[in-house]
Motif scaffolding. Structure first.
Motif, mmCIF file in Angstrom:
data_model
loop_
_atom_site.group_PDB
_atom_site.id
_atom_site.type_symbol
_atom_site.label_atom_id
_atom_site.label_comp_id
_atom_site.label_asym_id
_atom_site.label_seq_id
_atom_site.Cartn_x
_atom_site.Cartn_y
_atom_site.Cartn_z
ATOM 1 N N THR A 95 27.930 55.174 -16.114
ATOM 2 C CA THR A 95 27.620 53.767 -16.552
ATOM 3 C C THR A 95 28.723 52.552 -16.540
ATOM 4 O O THR A 95 28.465 51.715 -16.248
ATOM 5 N N GLN A 96 29.866 53.355 -16.903
ATOM 6 C CA GLN A 96 30.881 52.136 -17.153
ATOM 7 C C GLN A 96 31.455 51.584 -16.108
ATOM 8 O O GLN A 96 32.105 50.434 -16.110
ATOM 9 N N ASN A 97 31.134 52.179 -14.912
ATOM 10 C CA ASN A 97 31.944 51.677 -13.683
ATOM 11 C C ASN A 97 30.644 50.791 -12.738
ATOM 12 O O ASN A 97 31.140 50.311 -11.821
ATOM 13 N N ASP A 440 40.542 53.528 -18.312
ATOM 14 C CA ASP A 440 39.427 52.857 -17.939
ATOM 15 C C ASP A 440 38.470 53.645 -17.042
ATOM 16 O O ASP A 440 37.210 53.693 -17.102
ATOM 17 N N GLU A 444 33.863 56.040 -21.712
ATOM 18 C CA GLU A 444 32.468 56.212 -21.610
ATOM 19 C C GLU A 444 31.891 55.035 -22.526
ATOM 20 O O GLU A 444 32.288 54.641 -23.428
#
Length: 444
Positions: A95-97, A440, A444
């Motif tokens: 999700t964070q990427n 980074d 999460e």
């Protein structure tokens, strides 16, 4: 009594007269309708040969409009393919990427357009016949003589630029979730303005391997897919795997955001690439070119079906489950495999070529994991592996391709793209750096 009989008789005569009149008109209409129907049949039968023979060549204006429209449609389909690749990578990524995935896709399209305008186009199409390198010039619109060109120069440039951007998108998929934005965009600029145009000029621009070795590649199995896959392999080797990917023995699959989103993206990408392949024939203004486009669509869909079913059957046999990733990647693999020559194969040959592509994308990822090669978007099996396979096997159904020419051509394309990309990524690594910070990467 006599009066009643007279009235009844008169009424019967009247009714008979009326009934006879209605029946007569009905018979007349039926007869007239039958005659009209027979006349239509006779006219149609007599005119059908005339209609069938009325296939005169289109005017120059019609040809210009149709061919230009095909190129514009191919360019727009290429944009659709880019959107499909973005959705596929978003579905594979954590999700964070996902914002970084989308940002790279938009950025690579921008730098590809600029660099293909600045240097790429003339490097591709200004190469000497049988040569290796075109000219470093800025491209400009040239529609002063439409009759001579036969198509819009802007439409042609647009369709070719999108192909360069698709190659950069393939590399982006492979290095997802760990590459910094600006070093990647620098590579995308070098790809669209230097590496890809040189490789494509050897085949599509009339360069050495197309002219001297008779290397044939209609839809870019080697020129686009294998060369981009080789560039992706070089990038992965220099960049290294994602954090924690091989930390504890066997490869760990990172949790994805939404695999159904990836499946939808693959469907968009394959649909877009199918039209791009058809657009590379460059014409849709004659009976022959329209029929050829139909053959391309049929063989491409059959190859996609063969690739997807082969991947599904293999994963079910080996792992006792049907893998979604293998199935949707197998569909793309079949299209890549058939793209070198989607015209010559019979339908059963197209299905076999695509099926082997489905096997390649299923068995290659575990092999790459053994060497700790972390391909986030399955670009190496789907594009490098299937591109090489497609370019190699295209001699099988074709009467114009030679095995030696296909082998030498694909070896030169893959080798040049890999070495040039390796040099660029090594230079970036030891100057500005290419990896995102570990915090980074795993946050999460």
């Amino acid at each position: 009594m006599t009066s009643d009989r007279r009235q009844n008789a008169t009424g019967g005569i009247v009714r008979a007269t009326v009934s006879g009149g209605i029946s007569g008109r009905r018979d007349w209409f039926m007869a007239a309708g039958l005659k009209f129907f027979l006349v239509v049949i006779v006219f149609t039968a007599g005119a059908a040969p005339a209609f069938a023979q009325d296939m005169s060549p289109p005017s120059d204006v019609t040809r210009y409009l149709l061919d230009s429209a095909l190129l514009i449609a191919a360019g727009l389909a290429g944009l659709l393919a880019l959107a499909g690749f973005a959705l596929r990578d978003v579905g594979f990524a954590r999700t964070q990427n996902t914002p970084a995935v989308c940002l790279r896709m938009i950025g690579l399209l921008a730098v590809s357009a600029i660099m293909f305008w600045m240097t790429g186009y003339h490097l591709l199409y200004d190469v000497e016949p049988g040569g290796f390198l075109g000219e470093f010039q800025i491209w400009s619109l040239n529609d002063l003589d439409p009759a001579a060109s036969g198509r819009s120069s802007g439409a042609f440039w647009f369709s070719q630029m999108i192909i360069a951007a698709i190659g950069a998108a393939i590399v982006s998929s492979a290095v997802s979730e760990r590459v910094r934005l600006w070093p990647f965009l620098f590579f995308a600029a070098a790809w669209a303005g230097l590496i890809y145009p040189i490789v494509a000029s050897w085949v599509w621009g009339g360069g050495y391997f197309g002219a001297e070795w008779n290397y044939r590649d209609l839809g870019g199995a080697g020129v686009l897919h294998a060369s981009a896959g080789a560039a992706a392999l070089a990038a992965i080797i220099v960049l290294g795997p994602r954090q924690g990917r091989y930390a504890h023995g066997p490869a760990r699959l990172a949790p994805s955001t939404a695999l159904p989103l990836s499946a939808f993206g693959v469907l968009l990408a394959t649909a877009g690439l199918l039209i791009v392949i058809g657009g590379l024939q460059g014409a849709l203004s004659s009976v022959e070119s329209a029929a050829t486009f139909g053959v391309i669509c049929v063989n491409a869909v059959i190859a996609m079906a063969g690739g997807s079913l082969a991947a599904m059957f293999l994963t079910q046999t080996v792992y006792k489950r049907t893998g979604l990733v293998s199935a949707m990647t197998g569909s793309l693999a079949g299209l890549v495999a058939i793209s070198a020559d989607p015209i010559s194969p019979a339908m059963w040959q197209a299905s076999m070529i695509g099926a082997v592509g489905g096997v390649i994308v299923t068995v290659t990822p575990p092999f790459l994991d053994r060497f700790r090669i972390d391909d986030a978007g399955f670009a190496i099996p789907a594009h490098l592996g299937c591109g090489v396979w497609g370019a190699f096997i295209s001699f099988w159904p074709s009467e114009t391709s030679r095995l030696s020419g296909q082998v030498v051509g694909i070896a030169a394309i893959v080798g040049f793209s890999f070495l040039m990309s390796l040099l660029i990524w090594v230079a970036l690594k030891y100057t500005v750096g290419i990896r995102t910070p570990p915090t980074d990467e795993i946050a999460e």
